[in-house]
Design an enzyme around this catalytic site. Structure first.
Site, PDB file in Angstrom:
ATOM      1  N   CYS A 117      -5.165 -19.288  14.599  1.00  0.00           N
ATOM      2  CA  CYS A 117      -5.945 -19.162  15.815  1.00  0.00           C
ATOM      3  C   CYS A 117      -7.466 -19.938  15.431  1.00  0.00           C
ATOM      4  O   CYS A 117      -7.856 -20.314  16.607  1.00  0.00           O
ATOM      5  CB  CYS A 117      -6.286 -17.660  16.322  1.00  0.00           C
ATOM      6  N   ARG A 129       0.834  -1.174   0.090  1.00  0.00           N
ATOM      7  CA  ARG A 129      -0.158  -0.133   0.167  1.00  0.00           C
ATOM      8  C   ARG A 129       0.819   1.065   0.043  1.00  0.00           C
ATOM      9  O   ARG A 129       0.636   2.288  -0.844  1.00  0.00           O
ATOM     10  CB  ARG A 129      -0.855  -0.025   1.220  1.00  0.00           C
TER      11      ARG A 129
HETATM   12  C1  LIG Z   1      -3.189 -23.375  17.477  1.00  0.00           C
HETATM   13  C2  LIG Z   1      -2.976 -21.699  17.648  1.00  0.00           C
HETATM   14  C3  LIG Z   1      -3.825 -20.977  18.240  1.00  0.00           C
HETATM   15  C4  LIG Z   1      -3.595 -19.672  18.403  1.00  0.00           C
HETATM   16  N1  LIG Z   1      -4.596 -18.933  18.953  1.00  0.00           N
HETATM   17  C5  LIG Z   1      -4.053 -17.619  18.900  1.00  0.00           C
HETATM   18  C6  LIG Z   1      -5.182 -16.721  19.668  1.00  0.00           C
HETATM   19  O1  LIG Z   1      -6.383 -17.027  19.929  1.00  0.00           O
HETATM   20  N2  LIG Z   1      -4.963 -15.489  19.863  1.00  0.00           N
HETATM   21  C7  LIG Z   1      -3.785 -15.174  19.449  1.00  0.00           C
HETATM   22  O2  LIG Z   1      -3.437 -13.851  19.619  1.00  0.00           O
HETATM   23  N3  LIG Z   1      -2.868 -15.694  19.044  1.00  0.00           N
HETATM   24  C8  LIG Z   1      -2.735 -17.171  18.902  1.00  0.00           C
HETATM   25  N4  LIG Z   1      -2.023 -17.710  18.217  1.00  0.00           N
HETATM   26  C9  LIG Z   1      -0.763 -17.196  18.128  1.00  0.00           C
HETATM   27  C10 LIG Z   1      -0.611 -16.607  16.801  1.00  0.00           C
HETATM   28  O3  LIG Z   1      -1.187 -17.341  15.788  1.00  0.00           O
HETATM   29  C11 LIG Z   1       0.943 -16.098  16.344  1.00  0.00           C
HETATM   30  O4  LIG Z   1       1.067 -15.473  17.521  1.00  0.00           O
HETATM   31  C12 LIG Z   1       0.797 -15.307  15.349  1.00  0.00           C
HETATM   32  O5  LIG Z   1       0.608 -16.236  14.129  1.00  0.00           O
HETATM   33  C13 LIG Z   1       2.437 -15.087  15.037  1.00  0.00           C
HETATM   34  O6  LIG Z   1       2.479 -14.461  13.645  1.00  0.00           O
HETATM   35  P1  LIG Z   1       3.801 -14.497  13.127  1.00  0.00           P
HETATM   36  O7  LIG Z   1       3.748 -14.112  11.715  1.00  0.00           O
HETATM   37  O8  LIG Z   1       4.898 -14.276  13.842  1.00  0.00           O
HETATM   38  O9  LIG Z   1       4.353 -16.084  12.813  1.00  0.00           O
HETATM   39  P2  LIG Z   1       3.392 -17.419  12.090  1.00  0.00           P
HETATM   40  O10 LIG Z   1       1.942 -16.875  11.962  1.00  0.00           O
HETATM   41  O11 LIG Z   1       3.397 -18.591  12.803  1.00  0.00           O
HETATM   42  O12 LIG Z   1       4.188 -17.345  10.822  1.00  0.00           O
HETATM   43  C14 LIG Z   1       5.194 -17.564  10.400  1.00  0.00           C
HETATM   44  C15 LIG Z   1       5.464 -18.359   9.218  1.00  0.00           C
HETATM   45  O13 LIG Z   1       6.786 -18.394   8.535  1.00  0.00           O
HETATM   46  C16 LIG Z   1       7.034 -19.672   7.948  1.00  0.00           C
HETATM   47  N5  LIG Z   1       8.386 -19.835   7.959  1.00  0.00           N
HETATM   48  C17 LIG Z   1       9.129 -19.961   9.142  1.00  0.00           C
HETATM   49  N6  LIG Z   1      10.559 -20.293   9.011  1.00  0.00           N
HETATM   50  C18 LIG Z   1      10.550 -20.017   7.482  1.00  0.00           C
HETATM   51  C19 LIG Z   1      11.658 -20.008   6.608  1.00  0.00           C
HETATM   52  N7  LIG Z   1      12.956 -20.124   7.083  1.00  0.00           N
HETATM   53  N8  LIG Z   1      11.385 -19.811   5.291  1.00  0.00           N
HETATM   54  C20 LIG Z   1      10.312 -19.659   4.896  1.00  0.00           C
HETATM   55  N9  LIG Z   1       9.139 -19.759   5.510  1.00  0.00           N
HETATM   56  C21 LIG Z   1       9.185 -19.840   6.922  1.00  0.00           C
HETATM   57  C22 LIG Z   1       6.118 -20.736   8.595  1.00  0.00           C
HETATM   58  O14 LIG Z   1       5.868 -21.751   7.900  1.00  0.00           O
HETATM   59  C23 LIG Z   1       4.991 -19.827   9.159  1.00  0.00           C
HETATM   60  O15 LIG Z   1       3.864 -20.060   8.152  1.00  0.00           O
HETATM   61  C24 LIG Z   1      -2.364 -19.355  18.087  1.00  0.00           C
HETATM   62  C25 LIG Z   1      -1.375 -20.001  17.601  1.00  0.00           C
HETATM   63  C26 LIG Z   1      -1.739 -21.485  17.297  1.00  0.00           C
HETATM   64  C27 LIG Z   1      -0.439 -22.377  16.832  1.00  0.00           C
HETATM   65  C1  LIG Z   2      -5.037 -11.073   5.650  1.00  0.00           C
HETATM   66  C2  LIG Z   2      -3.805 -10.209   5.640  1.00  0.00           C
HETATM   67  C3  LIG Z   2      -2.738 -10.418   4.646  1.00  0.00           C
HETATM   68  C4  LIG Z   2      -4.148  -8.815   5.533  1.00  0.00           C
HETATM   69  O1  LIG Z   2      -3.210  -7.869   5.897  1.00  0.00           O
HETATM   70  P1  LIG Z   2      -3.561  -6.163   5.658  1.00  0.00           P
HETATM   71  O2  LIG Z   2      -3.904  -5.882   4.335  1.00  0.00           O
HETATM   72  O3  LIG Z   2      -2.530  -5.339   6.144  1.00  0.00           O
HETATM   73  O4  LIG Z   2      -4.802  -5.988   6.760  1.00  0.00           O
HETATM   74  P2  LIG Z   2      -6.554  -6.137   6.797  1.00  0.00           P
HETATM   75  O5  LIG Z   2      -6.928  -7.058   5.357  1.00  0.00           O
HETATM   76  O6  LIG Z   2      -6.910  -6.388   7.984  1.00  0.00           O
HETATM   77  O7  LIG Z   2      -6.735  -4.513   6.196  1.00  0.00           O
HETATM   78  C5  LIG Z   2      -6.189  -3.580   6.985  1.00  0.00           C
HETATM   79  C6  LIG Z   2      -5.956  -2.325   5.986  1.00  0.00           C
HETATM   80  O8  LIG Z   2      -7.245  -1.900   5.507  1.00  0.00           O
HETATM   81  C7  LIG Z   2      -7.961  -0.780   5.817  1.00  0.00           C
HETATM   82  N1  LIG Z   2      -9.154  -0.747   5.994  1.00  0.00           N
HETATM   83  C8  LIG Z   2      -9.818  -1.835   6.830  1.00  0.00           C
HETATM   84  N2  LIG Z   2     -11.125  -1.522   6.608  1.00  0.00           N
HETATM   85  C9  LIG Z   2     -11.204  -0.314   5.871  1.00  0.00           C
HETATM   86  C10 LIG Z   2     -12.206   0.462   5.312  1.00  0.00           C
HETATM   87  N3  LIG Z   2     -13.596  -0.141   5.574  1.00  0.00           N
HETATM   88  N4  LIG Z   2     -11.982   1.474   4.910  1.00  0.00           N
HETATM   89  C11 LIG Z   2     -10.799   1.825   4.420  1.00  0.00           C
HETATM   90  N5  LIG Z   2      -9.715   1.029   5.010  1.00  0.00           N
HETATM   91  C12 LIG Z   2     -10.003  -0.104   5.616  1.00  0.00           C
HETATM   92  C13 LIG Z   2      -6.942  -0.258   7.022  1.00  0.00           C
HETATM   93  O9  LIG Z   2      -6.671   0.854   7.256  1.00  0.00           O
HETATM   94  C14 LIG Z   2      -5.641  -1.179   6.686  1.00  0.00           C
HETATM   95  O10 LIG Z   2      -4.925  -0.514   6.084  1.00  0.00           O
HETATM   96  P3  LIG Z   2      -3.426   0.540   6.411  1.00  0.00           P
HETATM   97  O11 LIG Z   2      -2.669  -0.682   7.127  1.00  0.00           O
HETATM   98  O12 LIG Z   2      -2.734   0.748   5.298  1.00  0.00           O
HETATM   99  O13 LIG Z   2      -3.921   1.423   7.194  1.00  0.00           O
HETATM  100  C15 LIG Z   2      -2.971 -10.599   6.934  1.00  0.00           C
HETATM  101  O14 LIG Z   2      -3.265  -9.920   8.203  1.00  0.00           O
HETATM  102  C16 LIG Z   2      -2.690 -12.152   7.346  1.00  0.00           C
HETATM  103  O15 LIG Z   2      -2.141 -12.840   6.812  1.00  0.00           O
HETATM  104  N6  LIG Z   2      -3.615 -12.615   8.276  1.00  0.00           N
HETATM  105  C17 LIG Z   2      -3.984 -13.915   8.571  1.00  0.00           C
HETATM  106  C18 LIG Z   2      -3.077 -14.371   9.495  1.00  0.00           C
HETATM  107  C19 LIG Z   2      -3.204 -14.062  10.804  1.00  0.00           C
HETATM  108  O16 LIG Z   2      -3.201 -12.992  11.179  1.00  0.00           O
HETATM  109  N7  LIG Z   2      -3.327 -15.213  11.768  1.00  0.00           N
HETATM  110  C20 LIG Z   2      -3.242 -14.710  13.176  1.00  0.00           C
HETATM  111  C21 LIG Z   2      -4.738 -14.583  13.313  1.00  0.00           C
HETATM  112  S1  LIG Z   2      -5.762 -15.959  13.122  1.00  0.00           S
END
Ligand SMILES: Cc1cc2nc3c(=O)[nH]c(=O)nc-3n(C[C@H](O)[C@H](O)[C@H](O)COP(=O)(O)OP(=O)(O)OC[C@H]3O[C@@H](n4cnc5c(N)ncnc54)[C@H](O)[C@@H]3O)c2cc1C
Ligand SMILES: CC(C)(COP(=O)(O)OP(=O)(O)OC[C@H]1O[C@@H](n2cnc3c(N)ncnc32)[C@H](O)[C@@H]1OP(=O)(O)O)[C@@H](O)C(=O)NCCC(=O)NCCS
Ligand SMILES: Cc1cc2nc3c(=O)[nH]c(=O)nc-3n(C[C@H](O)[C@H](O)[C@H](O)COP(=O)(O)OP(=O)(O)OC[C@H]3O[C@@H](n4cnc5c(N)ncnc54)[C@H](O)[C@@H]3O)c2cc1C
Ligand SMILES: CC(C)(COP(=O)(O)OP(=O)(O)OC[C@H]1O[C@@H](n2cnc3c(N)ncnc32)[C@H](O)[C@@H]1OP(=O)(O)O)[C@@H](O)C(=O)NCCC(=O)NCCS
Lengths: 552, 552
Positions: free
Chosen positions: B42, B21
């Site tokens: 999660c 962005r």
């Molecule tokens: C079962 C479960 C339930 C959870 N529930 C919650 C919740 O309810 N609330 C909450 O706040 N948090 C929760 N978490 C924690 C949350 O998912 C993590 O804190 C969050 O995803 C961390 O984000 P991250 O980007 O640091 O790592 P991740 O989301 O784990 O992403 C890291 C990615 O990097 C990739 N990777 C690693 N090493 C390499 C490499 N060398 N090369 C290429 N790719 C690589 C991995 O494959 C992985 O996909 C949960 C986690 C798990 C596992």
């Molecule tokens: C899906 C993913 C790629 C999205 O990334 P992202 O685009 O930064 O985040 P969102 O889709 O939530 O969108 C947020 C953006 O949209 C904008 N936006 C959201 N709603 C909006 C609205 N109604 N009007 C205008 N802008 C809006 C926000 O301002 C924000 O943009 P900014 O960061 O430039 O200010 C990333 O969050 C992801 O991979 N999530 C899944 C993994 C994960 O989080 N796992 C752990 C929890 S289960």
């Protein structure tokens, strides 16, 4: 120390109980005109509707508890008829015996609340016209709602009117709501409340806006409510809920200063212009926490806390009331509308500059079952980013977001602080980027110039100026309905179709909720276009533009 | 500008999307080892348990969306095996072809997350031992949970372990949870979590505390988990959830500094000691917002926001991360435990002085149907009243109160500010004096000396010193159970029975939740006694003292 308190419910009882805690030896007398002190005003509509079944539940602190636990001299059916400031005494009429007597005080608290306004309309004193303030009113309404009555009119669509309408409807009555304004729930901004209006109608409530009652006439068979439009409604009874007026006559007659809307003027310790006399709750005029202007917001939370502060201060403490910020909430069948801080209307009226954004998040992660949508509006200062107000409408999770933002307002926080909020996240409770964060992101983007926005009200003038209006949703979404004059370029293909757009004319992008529209505008601007995003997207636009049939 | 991101889920995908962005023209490559970027970690437990039915729902941003909408070069099955800081490049192995290649970067983001810790226990690599981090793990567990398996062991009772236990139980398996600590959910304080423990057992989960697995052995028919106590458990499979370790080997091998617990050390812009390299999410060591000490709290909210901040900073903005405050929440069947800030344990460990109070409010007005109780603990600085942490356990409304207090912590607020909070009130949503206000009242009373309190841990020493322990509840409440050594003087008759008490010996008062105990102590002190109130009352005492059978 002898403390006399006039009014024994939210503000009065809270002041009395706290005064007792701080001073076991004080003499504390509470005069209450009604039969019951400490009842649940806010529960009355739900008793009428049967949600609260046992009437006894409404007696939050029964009189025996106040007497035994707090050692309060609670005198019910005792109407204070005058205040003699010179002699520091009040005159009290015992409503059972009819006799009057006087009672002296060292400190006096006026917690007389506010009474339902009864406009001077022909027939207003008829027996089929009710109000809802106390248990007596609730009993009458309860009886009517469970009698053979089938049709009711509610005059006034403020929160009490809407609650009563819901509860009478729940009892199976046919309910018509008559409201002078062009919207229900006037404290909220109109575009936010339109979905609630539609919801109310869907439940079968007949809502008449920009309409008023001009006379009431009744006979044995029923009531006729004559309306300003010339129409009339037949009903078994009507409930008049067109706002409340501070019960301050007692005070003003004693030379205690009141404001233009009748509230007793108080300082930060809840003292009136007579330092031995305090006023708390609905009868008091206080400051607005945000604008610092005088205000009167008749709500139970402020009344309770003001009572506590008055008790503190008369006990020698320096507690202060920081002002009311207007946090309010109302349930409408299974919907919820909540707000805190100032509304856009209020800011417009006072000529204060502001910016606003809308988002439409779900209450919790979309991938977890049961996620429910809401609309959240954030209003903030265009220079500092200081949060001025917020409103949300939806079902679950609405109260949480507004309460969190209420806290941010109390802290004097900005939209940038909302970006940084660290709220609890698991999928059944919220989002990793909570709606509060998201509102912070969007508002901060706007202030930083990352997300130029357009509001619905600007669409026409931009259109007139030759604006290019781009719908970046998918073709099926576009086909199902779009803003007239827009052309369809789905976000995913936008980068390949840049040449269809002109760099000379401004572009407005929009999608369903605003997010794709933002992405589109953001990338367009980096290719030399002048793009802004429609805040709130098609969803808000269609709420406002394809209004449900809200004419009567 | 060429941006390379290692790891494509919470932190990595957020950084990538925001970087796009802010910079439409940058080249952005995301390397993800797994098959899916942007999935809902999660949600995995709830997919295993069937709450989330469609696996596709877990793919929050499918790869096509990341490619088309954000124009990200997402390369899955691509394992980054080394970082060459001198040449600003990474080596990547294509896990399908087995081939490696190098890719240069201007800015690198390490978002590799944390991997489940696998302790070096005999048998740990067996095929019946699983972990839960990604979709592949979830698929395996899902298959097992819906197969003929009937018994599972979960090693570790952190939030992932508890969520998995619940979900396997939901599938009808018999689940045993083995936890080394003397409580489940170790981040919470023990007395808060005991009711959750009891609840879990009531659902049929077999919880074994202060117990650990010493070896695993398996054959065709199943798995035997040998325990430290000498006992053993037969099961079809086990899930090992004893915490996670930052995946920082890649970084440390490249000379990027890591902290003692393995997290990559970052500054406020999420930069590592190499200013072209950022680390975000579970792999990063950050600051604790409250103590300012280094911390690693693996949660999705912080990961998402850190990714956004890293993207900002590499795009020339000065965004900073304010530190993690530890807001966390977990659902346990229909219960909820939430916390924010520091726990009492953490404060004790760091030798920080603190005070704490407990209240047991209902989520909304008791007179409105459906009110559900919760326990709320507030921890604060004894001098300033600064809020240090809060924990709540109950069902509905728990998340709201902790989120509101999280905001107060972010604002650096004190318990006195909570007294003044103006939250939304209608009877189905809260109280005129919200639990947040109430916690503020009680804590402020304690700090102002209005409410001297005693904690459960002090009861014994006070008893030894000749304390008078007074139960001020009603006689039936006393009869149904009371603290040994207490005498019954109901609050309502206390004023008449003062002569039964001695002014020479300290008095501890208690009631069910703490409120009547406070009133009793408050009035006693005004008659010359030395009384304190037992914080949390009999309810907390019985949770702690009449513990459910938590020995195995
Ligand atoms: C079962 C479960 C339930 C959870 N529930 C919650 C919740 O309810 N609330 C909450 O706040 N948090 C929760 N978490 C924690 C949350 O998912 C993590 O804190 C969050 O995803 C961390 O984000 P991250 O980007 O640091 O790592 P991740 O989301 O784990 O992403 C890291 C990615 O990097 C990739 N990777 C690693 N090493 C390499 C490499 N060398 N090369 C290429 N790719 C690589 C991995 O494959 C992985 O996909 C949960 C986690 C798990 C596992
Ligand atoms: C899906 C993913 C790629 C999205 O990334 P992202 O685009 O930064 O985040 P969102 O889709 O939530 O969108 C947020 C953006 O949209 C904008 N936006 C959201 N709603 C909006 C609205 N109604 N009007 C205008 N802008 C809006 C926000 O301002 C924000 O943009 P900014 O960061 O430039 O200010 C990333 O969050 C992801 O991979 N999530 C899944 C993994 C994960 O989080 N796992 C752990 C929890 S289960
Ligand atoms: C139907 C209804 C629903 C409501 N719902 C909500 C809600 O959901 N949320 C919310 O925040 N607020 C709600 N309110 C508003 C809330 O009840 C009031 O803001 C609050 O009760 C004000 O407290 P008070 O002490 O100022 O006045 P009151 O609670 O009205 O008490 C004043 C008392 O003073 C007595 N009195 C007056 N004059 C005299 C006199 N001269 N001598 C002796 N006694 C006297 C009156 O009899 C009355 O009992 C509702 C109100 C009503 C009527
Ligand atoms: C019932 C009523 C008399 C109570 O007054 P109150 O005693 O001041 O208020 P509460 O019962 O909520 O108790 C609050 C007090 O108990 C203390 N307390 C509450 N829970 C406690 C606990 N677990 N441990 C210790 N103290 C506790 C609080 O600190 C506070 O005391 P403080 O003000 O001295 O700090 C008054 O609120 C009332 O009349 N309410 C009904 C009317 C009404 O509000 N209507 C509108 C809403 S429907």
């Amino acid at each position: 120390m002898k403390i006399v308190i006039i009014g024994g419910v939210a503000g009065g009882a809270s002041a009395a109980a706290r005064a007792r805690r701080l001073n076991e030896k004080a003499e504390i007398i509470v005069f209450e005109r009604g039969l019951h002190p400490s009842f649940a005003n806010c529960g009355l509509p739900y008793y009428v509707g049967g949600k609260i079944e046992a009437r006894a539940k409404l007696l939050v602190a029964p009189i025996e508890m106040l007497r035994e636990r707090h050692r309060l001299d609670v005198r019910i059916r005792s109407n204070v008829t005058s205040i003699d400031r010179e002699n520091q005494s009040v005159t009290v009429q015992n409503l059972d015996s009819g006799e009057s007597y006087s009672e002296s005080y060292d400190k006096l608290v006026i917690a007389t609340g506010a009474s339902p306004f009864r406009p001077p309309i022909p027939g207003i004193d008829g027996s089929r016209l009710l109000a809802l303030r106390d248990l007596h009113d609730a009993d009458r309404l309860h009886d009517l709602a469970t009698s053979s009555a089938t049709r009711a009119v509610v005059v006034g669509a403020g929160f009490v009117g809407i609650e009563i309408a819901e509860n009478l409807q729940r009892r199976g009555l046919h309910v018509t709501v008559v409201e002078l304004c062009d919207q229900i729930l006037p404290p909220w901004d109109q575009e936010m409340i339109l979905p609630v209006d539609a919801h109310l109608r869907k439940q079968g409530v007949d809502v008449r806006l920009e309409e008023s009652a001009t006379s009431f006439s009744e006979d044995e068979s029923g009531l006729t409510v004559q309306l300003h439009s010339g129409k009339s409604i037949e009903a078994d009874f009507a409930v008049v809920c067109i706002g409340v007026r501070p019960e301050s006559a007692l005070a003003s007659e004693a030379g205690i200063e009141c404001g233009p809307r009748g509230g007793i003027i108080t300082n930060e310790h809840m003292q009136t212009n007579d330092s031995n006399i305090y006023a708390v709750g609905d009868v008091a005029q206080v400051r607005c926490f945000i604008s610092n202007n005088p205000t009167q917001i008749p709500l139970a939370g402020p009344a309770n806390r003001q009572g506590r502060i008055a008790a503190d201060h008369m006990s020698g403490r320096s507690s202060t009331y920081r002002g009311t910020q207007g946090s309010a909430i109302v349930g409408i069948f299974d919907m919820t509308a909540a707000m805190t801080g100032l509304s856009e209307k209020q800011l417009q009226r006072s000529g204060t500059s502001y910016e606003k954004i809308y988002i439409h998040p779900s209450d919790h992660a979309g991938y977890y079952p049961g996620a429910a949508g809401m609309t959240l509006k954030l209003i903030f200062a265009p220079e500092s980013g200081m949060i001025l107000g917020a409103q949300a409408v939806g079902t679950t999770g609405v109260d949480k977001r507004i309460d969190v933002i209420a806290m941010a307002i109390q802290a004097g926080m900005t939209v940038y602080d909302l970006e940084e909020a660290e709220l609890c996240y698991a999928p059944q409770y919220g989002h990793a980027k909570d709606p509060v964060n998201m509102a912070g992101f969007v508002a901060s983007d706007v202030l930083r110039g990352d997300q130029p926005i357009v509001h619905i009200a600007d669409l026409q003038s931009r259109h007139n100026a030759g604006d290019q209006l781009i719908d970046v949703r998918t073709p099926p979404e576009f086909a199902a309905g779009h803003i007239p004059g827009s052309i369809s370029i789905p976000l995913e293909s936008l980068r390949g179709r840049l040449d269809e757009l002109s760099t000379n004319r401004p572009i407005t992008t929009y999608c369903k909720v605003g997010q794709r529209g933002y992405l589109a505008a953001k990338l367009l601007n980096q290719y030399g276009y002048h793009a802004s995003n429609l805040s709130g997207g098609y969803k808000l636009w269609s709420n406002v533009s394809i209004r449900p049939d809200i004419s009567s």
